[in-house]
Write a protein that holds these residues in place. Structure first.
Motif, PDB file in Angstrom:
ATOM      1  N   ALA A 114       7.692   6.033  -9.240  1.00  0.00           N
ATOM      2  CA  ALA A 114       7.129   5.660  -7.780  1.00  0.00           C
ATOM      3  C   ALA A 114       7.871   6.719  -6.703  1.00  0.00           C
ATOM      4  O   ALA A 114       7.158   7.181  -5.986  1.00  0.00           O
ATOM      5  CB  ALA A 114       7.336   4.301  -7.440  1.00  0.00           C
TER       6      ALA A 114
ATOM      7  N   VAL B  89       0.296   5.573  -3.432  1.00  0.00           N
ATOM      8  CA  VAL B  89       1.022   5.960  -4.771  1.00  0.00           C
ATOM      9  C   VAL B  89       0.767   5.596  -6.014  1.00  0.00           C
ATOM     10  O   VAL B  89       0.761   6.127  -6.874  1.00  0.00           O
ATOM     11  CB  VAL B  89       2.459   5.640  -4.239  1.00  0.00           C
ATOM     12  CG1 VAL B  89       3.435   6.398  -5.599  1.00  0.00           C
ATOM     13  CG2 VAL B  89       2.988   6.454  -3.068  1.00  0.00           C
ATOM     14  N   THR B  90       0.344   4.055  -5.969  1.00  0.00           N
ATOM     15  CA  THR B  90       0.187   3.396  -6.923  1.00  0.00           C
ATOM     16  C   THR B  90      -1.390   3.823  -7.627  1.00  0.00           C
ATOM     17  O   THR B  90      -1.684   3.998  -8.681  1.00  0.00           O
ATOM     18  CB  THR B  90      -0.104   1.891  -6.861  1.00  0.00           C
ATOM     19  OG1 THR B  90       1.511   1.502  -6.344  1.00  0.00           O
ATOM     20  CG2 THR B  90      -0.340   1.060  -8.165  1.00  0.00           C
TER      21      THR B  90
ATOM     22  N   HIS C 214       6.134   9.543  -4.625  1.00  0.00           N
ATOM     23  CA  HIS C 214       5.826   9.134  -3.353  1.00  0.00           C
ATOM     24  C   HIS C 214       6.565  10.100  -2.328  1.00  0.00           C
ATOM     25  O   HIS C 214       5.968  10.724  -1.532  1.00  0.00           O
ATOM     26  CB  HIS C 214       6.803   7.787  -2.857  1.00  0.00           C
ATOM     27  CG  HIS C 214       6.328   7.420  -1.536  1.00  0.00           C
ATOM     28  ND1 HIS C 214       6.920   6.238  -0.653  1.00  0.00           N
ATOM     29  CD2 HIS C 214       5.386   7.725  -0.471  1.00  0.00           C
ATOM     30  CE1 HIS C 214       6.526   6.067   0.189  1.00  0.00           C
ATOM     31  NE2 HIS C 214       5.385   6.871   0.580  1.00  0.00           N
TER      32      HIS C 214
ATOM     33  N   ALA D 219       2.479   2.274  -0.155  1.00  0.00           N
ATOM     34  CA  ALA D 219       2.632   2.301  -1.287  1.00  0.00           C
ATOM     35  C   ALA D 219       1.481   2.045  -2.455  1.00  0.00           C
ATOM     36  O   ALA D 219       1.509   2.305  -3.571  1.00  0.00           O
ATOM     37  CB  ALA D 219       3.650   1.118  -1.789  1.00  0.00           C
ATOM     38  N   GLU D 220       0.490   1.328  -1.774  1.00  0.00           N
ATOM     39  CA  GLU D 220      -0.704   1.344  -2.609  1.00  0.00           C
ATOM     40  C   GLU D 220      -1.407   2.600  -2.860  1.00  0.00           C
ATOM     41  O   GLU D 220      -1.926   2.907  -3.756  1.00  0.00           O
ATOM     42  CB  GLU D 220      -1.887   0.331  -1.606  1.00  0.00           C
ATOM     43  CG  GLU D 220      -1.395  -1.153  -1.446  1.00  0.00           C
ATOM     44  CD  GLU D 220      -0.412  -1.063  -0.516  1.00  0.00           C
ATOM     45  OE1 GLU D 220       0.135  -0.311   0.123  1.00  0.00           O
ATOM     46  OE2 GLU D 220      -0.011  -2.405  -0.367  1.00  0.00           O
TER      47      GLU D 220
END
Length: 258
Positions: free
Chosen positions: A47, A71-72, A51, A68-69
């Motif tokens: 991650a 990146v996921t 990122h 972060a969503e």
């Protein structure tokens, strides 16, 4: 009274509610008393580096914050894309490895291996013919007794002498090999090892396998051979040529230059 009406209707239809309930519970017995909970969403890529890389690309477009969503989501999209590529390339490799030699719907039109063997045999015969001609010339030069001192004639005689010495050495080596083989005697074929017997110092020791007991009663353990699909660069090039978004990419041209 409603229950009585239901029981009456079920009994009129010939259905026993108690038996049906017991049968349903027996069928779904593995689900009774179990608890389910959502598993942790583990990203495919690391991650933090991902990122950082996304932020570097986003800053060029004027975007300063990437949640972060995102990146996921990109990590899962990369995993899905990689799975799709591997599946397609695996199918291409399996098609390449298929053999139609024993297929009754195909017949062999050309045999390149037989053609190559034929050309090799022609080259071998041609070389043998040239060697024979050269050998005859050297033998004639060695037998000639001309009084004139010709340097070319002297060179041919020296070469003929070296050739005769080499042939004599080869004949001696061949005779020595035949003599050594005759002294050793006929070679005996090795006896196949008896399954379950281990020979130590000329004595047979029984090795038992599993629940079997006794001398020499064990059977050899057979491991299934796993079929390995090997993907090479040619399969990836073929895949990229078939894909619309990769058929004119720089990656394809780099792969073609390797």
């Amino acid at each position: 009274r409603d229950d009585d009406d239901i029981n009456d209707v079920a009994s009129m239809a010939g259905v026993n509610l108690h038996e049906e309930s017991a049968r349903i519970l027996a069928t779904n017995s593995d689900l009774v008393g179990t608890q389910t909970q959502p598993c942790k969403d583990e990203p495919f890529l690391a991650a933090v580096p991902l990122h950082k890389r996304i932020l570097e690309t986003a800053k060029k477009l004027g975007i300063t914050d990437v949640p972060a969503e995102v990146v996921t989501f990109i990590s899962h999209a990369t995993q899905n894309r990689l799975r799709t590529v591997i599946e397609k390339v695996t199918v291409i490799t399996q098609h390449r490895m298929e053999s139609y030699k024993d297929d009754e719907w195909y017949e062999q039109a050309t045999d390149v291996r037989a053609q190559l063997k034929f050309f090799e045999q022609l080259e071998r015969l041609e070389k043998q013919r040239k060697d024979e001609q050269e050998r005859e010339i050297l033998l004639k030069a060695a037998k000639s007794r001309s009084r004139q001192e010709d340097p070319e004639q002297a060179r041919l005689k020296q070469k003929a002498k070296e050739m005769q010495q080499q042939e004599l050495a080869q004949m001696r080596q061949r005779d020595a090999n035949l003599t050594a083989l005759a002294a050793i005697g006929p070679r005996k074929k090795r006896k196949l090892d008896v399954p379950g017997l281990l020979s130590i110092g000329g004595e047979g020791l029984g090795v038992c396998g599993g629940s079997q007991a006794g001398l020499g009663t064990a059977s050899p353990r057979q491991y299934p051979r796993q079929k390995i699909t090997r993907v090479n660069l040619r399969d990836f090039i073929f895949y990229m040529e078939q894909e619309r978004e990769m058929s004119h990419s720089l990656l394809l041209y780099r792969a073609l230059l390797k």
